[in-house]
Design a protein around this motif. Structure first.
Motif: not given
Length: 164
Positions: A31-60
């Protein structure tokens, strides 16, 4: 422990914990880390803040959670991760419905351990039944409406070392 034994990774985790590591990122050698199509750099894996944005909480349902349907695979349904109980593949209660989506803390204030499971595009970690009956390669939605999904505490959901 033998030189090429998979369990050596566990020793590496323990070594890292003893030396103060706060995060691990582990993925298969194919496997490999995806590259940002506009910059060619690796996509950020960890969030830059202590909060994850847009987390979906499911009902199962009461037993298991199949995260693949909510991650929008590029192949026709059904799709499931390696380790998901075969008897639940067509059970719609395992596929989840969105209860709500909101920001959530990434860093725990307690001494708990969490796992963030990423999905591997192309050749994801699926079982032999999936490989025999479903087409590959496959990808998962990573568009603007893609979100992280919180696995409910009460439901079994397999994760793997493809990208966690």
């Amino acid at each position: 422990m033998p030189w090429r034994h998979f369990g050596r990774k566990n020793l590496g985790y323990l070594f890292a914990i003893l030396h103060g590591a706060e995060y691990f990122f582990d993925f298969d050698d194919d496997n490999f880390i995806k590259l940002d199509e506009s910059t060619g750099k690796p996509v950020e894996i960890l969030p830059s803040t202590t909060t994850l944005e847009n987390v979906t909480v499911p009902i199962v349902g009461p037993t298991a959670f199949n995260h693949h349907p909510m991650m929008k695979p590029s192949i026709p349904s059904p799709s499931w991760a390696r380790g998901f109980p075969l008897e639940y593949i067509k059970d719609e209660t395992t596929q989840g419905e969105v209860a709500f989506t909101e920001p959530m803390p990434f860093v725990s204030k307690s001494n708990t351990i969490g796992v963030i499971q990423f999905l591997a595009d192309g050749n994801p970690d699926v079982d032999a039944n999936h490989r025999l009956t479903r087409p590959l390669p496959m990808t998962f939605d990573n568009g603007q409406d893609a979100t992280s999904i919180l696995v409910p505490k009460h439901a079994y959901s397999p994760y793997n070392a493809q990208a966690s």
